[in-house]
Design an enzyme around this catalytic site. Structure first.
Site, short mmCIF file in Angstrom:
data_model
loop_
_atom_site.label_atom_id
_atom_site.label_comp_id
_atom_site.label_asym_id
_atom_site.label_seq_id
_atom_site.Cartn_x
_atom_site.Cartn_y
_atom_site.Cartn_z
N GLU A 199 4.11 -14.55 0.48
CA GLU A 199 5.29 -14.96 1.27
C GLU A 199 5.33 -16.47 1.41
OE1 GLU A 199 6.02 -12.97 5.00
OE2 GLU A 199 7.67 -14.34 5.50
N GLU A 250 -2.25 -8.80 7.10
CA GLU A 250 -2.13 -10.21 6.78
C GLU A 250 -3.50 -10.87 6.77
OE1 GLU A 250 0.68 -12.12 9.40
OE2 GLU A 250 2.27 -10.67 8.94
N ASP A 305 2.99 -1.79 8.03
CA ASP A 305 2.29 -2.99 8.50
C ASP A 305 1.35 -2.66 9.64
OD1 ASP A 305 2.77 -5.30 7.08
OD2 ASP A 305 4.59 -5.82 8.20
N LYS A 357 -0.42 -2.36 5.18
CA LYS A 357 -0.44 -3.77 4.78
C LYS A 357 -1.03 -4.57 5.93
CE LYS A 357 3.47 -6.40 4.46
NZ LYS A 357 3.23 -7.44 5.47
N SER A 385 8.21 -6.93 11.02
CA SER A 385 9.44 -7.68 11.27
C SER A 385 10.39 -6.86 12.14
CB SER A 385 10.12 -8.05 9.95
OG SER A 385 10.24 -6.92 9.12
O1 KIV Z 1 7.15 -7.52 8.24
C1 KIV Z 1 7.75 -7.66 7.16
O2 KIV Z 1 8.93 -7.30 7.02
C2 KIV Z 1 7.03 -8.24 6.05
C3 KIV Z 1 7.82 -8.64 4.84
C4 KIV Z 1 8.63 -9.83 5.14
C5 KIV Z 1 6.94 -8.85 3.66
O3 KIV Z 1 5.86 -8.40 6.12
#
Ligand code: KIV
Length: 290
Positions: free
Chosen positions: A205, A138, A106, A136, A68
């Site tokens: 989410e 997706e 991420d 993390k 994000s």
């Molecule tokens: O990128 C991010 O901030 C996220 C959160 C919203 C879980 O994946």
């Protein structure tokens, strides 16, 4: 031998030195859910910079360097253009600024989907360059093989299912997921696939509340909700959302402050002082001693 460190956060020019390091580990996070129950909910917020991490760290269990940051920091229209270089730079800053939280980074769009091998190359670079402990990614069933591949090679993975922003073009927007029977069944299957594949936790989410509750009850790993359910094993928000940095407040966000107004007011007063030469005063200039 134990050494006492202090962290100097006194000014923007200070060099922070490490406090005694006692980070939460991946097994400790996973271990918070005992026999399907988490009595002490997991607290996660996003962080992108060292100073932000310093401020959030004492209050969080996990800091997520979310992609994000593409929208929040770089003003991009989506997360799709976020690069590994960006994630590594911000990830390293957050690790440097935190001493207690588990830092999760991420994996950006395009850095892991092609194959487990591609994912390993990207994830190992992220961990090596940042010092973070986990990544993390997706995706549910489609990512199960990759999650197993990484987990078996020492890379802890947090899953992310339901509304997956990297798939915005396929999903057609950022609306909540799981309204139709087919979507409900798919998300439930994704949750089981991610857990069975070896993820240590999973972000839910934009998932309908009853579905989030069912997933939380059915899978052994902690669920971290964002727009999901208060009964998830933990919660995450984008820090700038909960601080009130943006005008629009999505349904799933609770604002805990109005930082945008604070910043705007401070900038307005600074500009007025500069224009009227009220700043700097004698207190803020250097004069030779006589
Ligand atoms: O990128 C991010 O901030 C996220 C959160 C919203 C879980 O994946």
């Amino acid at each position: 031998m134990s050494t006492t460190f202090t962290i100097d956060t006194a000014t923007s020019r200070a060099t922070p030195t490490p406090a005694p390091m006692k980070r939460l580990t991946v097994p400790a996070v996973q271990g918070r859910k005992i026999d399907g129950v988490t009595t002490d909910p997991l607290v996660m917020l996003t962080a992108y910079t060292a100073r932000q991490a310093q401020l959030l760290d004492p209050h969080c269990d996990m800091l997520l360097v979310g992609d994000s940051l593409g929208q929040v920091i770089y003003g991009l229209p989506s997360t799709l253009a976020v690069t590994l270089d960006m994630m590594c730079a911000h990830g390293a800053a957050v690790v440097r600024g935190s001493y207690h939280s588990l830092v999760i980074i991420d994996m950006p769009f395009g850095s892991y989907e092609a194959s487990p091998q591609q994912a390993f190359a990207s994830a190992s670079r992220i961990l090596a360059e940042t010092g973070a402990a986990a990544v993390k990614l997706e995706g549910g069933q489609a990512m199960a093989e990759t999650i197993t591949f990484l987990s078996q090679r020492g890379i802890p993975v947090m899953g992310h299912i339901g509304l997956t922003p990297q798939a915005v073009n396929a999903l057609g927007g950022y609306g909540a997921r799981g309204r139709s029977e087919a979507e409900h069944a798919k998300i439930l299957a994704d949750a089981h696939a991610v857990a069975d594949a070896g993820a240590f936790g999973v972000v839910l989410e934009g998932v309908m509340e009853p579905l989030a509750d069912r997933i939380t009850a059915e899978i052994a790993i902690p669920t971290i909700g964002i727009g999901a359910s208060a009964r998830c094993d933990g919660q995450v928000l984008v820090t700038e959302d909960m601080l009130g940095m943006f005008d629009r407040v999505p349904r799933f966000v609770k604002r805990f402050d109005n930082i945008a107004e604070t910043i705007g007011n401070a900038a307005e007063r600074y500009a007025a002082d500069v224009r009227s030469r009220a700043f700097p005063t004698d207190d803020q200039v250097y004069r030779p001693k006589n």
